[in-house]
Write a protein that holds these residues in place. Sequence first.
Motif, PDB file in Angstrom:
ATOM      1  N   VAL A   1       0.844  -1.197   0.000  1.00  0.00           N
ATOM      2  CA  VAL A   1       0.000   0.000   0.000  1.00  0.00           C
ATOM      3  C   VAL A   1       0.875   1.242   0.000  1.00  0.00           C
ATOM      4  CG1 VAL A   1      -1.810   1.288   1.218  1.00  0.00           C
ATOM      5  CG2 VAL A   1      -1.828  -1.223   1.218  1.00  0.00           C
ATOM      6  N   ASP A   2       0.723   2.052  -1.030  1.00  0.00           N
ATOM      7  CA  ASP A   2       1.520   3.280  -1.170  1.00  0.00           C
ATOM      8  C   ASP A   2       3.013   3.010  -0.986  1.00  0.00           C
ATOM      9  OD1 ASP A   2      -0.709   4.828  -1.725  1.00  0.00           O
ATOM     10  OD2 ASP A   2      -1.049   5.341   0.369  1.00  0.00           O
TER      11      ASP A   2
ATOM     12  N   ALA B   1      -3.686  -6.615   5.692  1.00  0.00           N
ATOM     13  CA  ALA B   1      -4.068  -6.528   4.280  1.00  0.00           C
ATOM     14  C   ALA B   1      -5.496  -7.020   4.080  1.00  0.00           C
ATOM     15  CB  ALA B   1      -3.097  -7.338   3.428  1.00  0.00           C
TER      16      ALA B   1
ATOM     17  N   ILE C   1      -9.461   4.409  -4.025  1.00  0.00           N
ATOM     18  CA  ILE C   1      -8.254   3.879  -4.668  1.00  0.00           C
ATOM     19  C   ILE C   1      -7.875   4.766  -5.845  1.00  0.00           C
ATOM     20  CG2 ILE C   1      -7.270   1.930  -5.929  1.00  0.00           C
ATOM     21  CD1 ILE C   1      -9.228   0.113  -4.410  1.00  0.00           C
TER      22      ILE C   1
ATOM     23  N   ILE D   1      -4.768   0.450  -8.615  1.00  0.00           N
ATOM     24  CA  ILE D   1      -4.478  -0.868  -8.049  1.00  0.00           C
ATOM     25  C   ILE D   1      -4.079  -1.801  -9.184  1.00  0.00           C
ATOM     26  CG2 ILE D   1      -6.964  -1.374  -8.067  1.00  0.00           C
ATOM     27  CD1 ILE D   1      -6.475  -3.366  -5.773  1.00  0.00           C
TER      28      ILE D   1
ATOM     29  N   GLU E   1      -0.379  -4.136  -5.720  1.00  0.00           N
ATOM     30  CA  GLU E   1      -0.001  -2.802  -5.254  1.00  0.00           C
ATOM     31  C   GLU E   1      -1.229  -1.901  -5.279  1.00  0.00           C
ATOM     32  OE1 GLU E   1       4.251  -1.273  -5.856  1.00  0.00           O
ATOM     33  OE2 GLU E   1       3.699  -2.103  -7.803  1.00  0.00           O
ATOM     34  N   ILE E   2      -1.461  -1.245  -4.162  1.00  0.00           N
ATOM     35  CA  ILE E   2      -2.603  -0.338  -4.034  1.00  0.00           C
ATOM     36  C   ILE E   2      -2.081   1.061  -3.736  1.00  0.00           C
ATOM     37  CG2 ILE E   2      -4.726   0.187  -2.771  1.00  0.00           C
ATOM     38  CD1 ILE E   2      -4.842  -2.798  -1.990  1.00  0.00           C
TER      39      ILE E   2
ATOM     40  N   LEU F   1      -3.511   4.639  -2.685  1.00  0.00           N
ATOM     41  CA  LEU F   1      -4.726   5.264  -2.180  1.00  0.00           C
ATOM     42  C   LEU F   1      -4.803   6.724  -2.573  1.00  0.00           C
ATOM     43  CD1 LEU F   1      -4.723   3.759   1.434  1.00  0.00           C
ATOM     44  CD2 LEU F   1      -6.008   2.961  -0.555  1.00  0.00           C
TER      45      LEU F   1
ATOM     46  N   SER G   1      -3.455   9.415   3.670  1.00  0.00           N
ATOM     47  CA  SER G   1      -4.180   8.388   2.927  1.00  0.00           C
ATOM     48  C   SER G   1      -5.497   8.083   3.618  1.00  0.00           C
ATOM     49  CB  SER G   1      -3.350   7.104   2.846  1.00  0.00           C
ATOM     50  OG  SER G   1      -2.165   7.354   2.120  1.00  0.00           O
TER      51      SER G   1
END
Length: 200
Positions: A141-142, A151, A163, A166, A187-188, A190, A198
């Motif tokens: 994340v980020d 997660a 989002i 992603i 991979e996300i 935000l 975030s």
Amino acid sequence: MKTILLIATLSTFGLTLKAQRVDLESIYSSVEVRFNMNLDTVNLCDSYILNGIPVTEEDFRYELRKYKKSEIKFTAIADLSKTTFFHQNCDYMILVGAGEYNQSKESKLKELDSIRSNLNKNLPEIVIRDYICEGCKQVVVDGTPIGMYEARNLVNELKPKNIDFIVSYESANPRIFGRYSINGLTEIFLKKKADNKSYE
């Protein structure tokens, strides 16, 4: 003396700016760690896809200079070994999304549902400390890899509107992204609130 100091400051500032910009080598490195492969050993195309548009290597290098590393949304590689693209005799092509590259809600939902399914299926309901999840994929994340249970909680509560982007990869370098990334990596990125934090 002031002139020397000014030149030194500008030179350092210039180096810093240059270091923040993306180049072809950093894209190669990104692809290699995300796909756990060595690009020197594959038949790579000399054309690229940038934000959905095919470009030559010369144009690709030029366009990359417009972006900072933080503006790269995804780096991917397409397997073209069973197809013909641009009448080129090559097997793999690099794809990059950068800047204001937009992702559809449907695409976000597809990736989100995939990682939700993976974690909900492979993690026990009760949190077990130091549990080794054989089939779990890594979530980043980020830019930061997060624990499996964290997660799962995140993806189960996350909504597409929060989002920015992603993307999932089949296999990534576990030395970079953690042991579970060998099973796959999501991979996300935000969206940011007005206070630059975030979404939680």
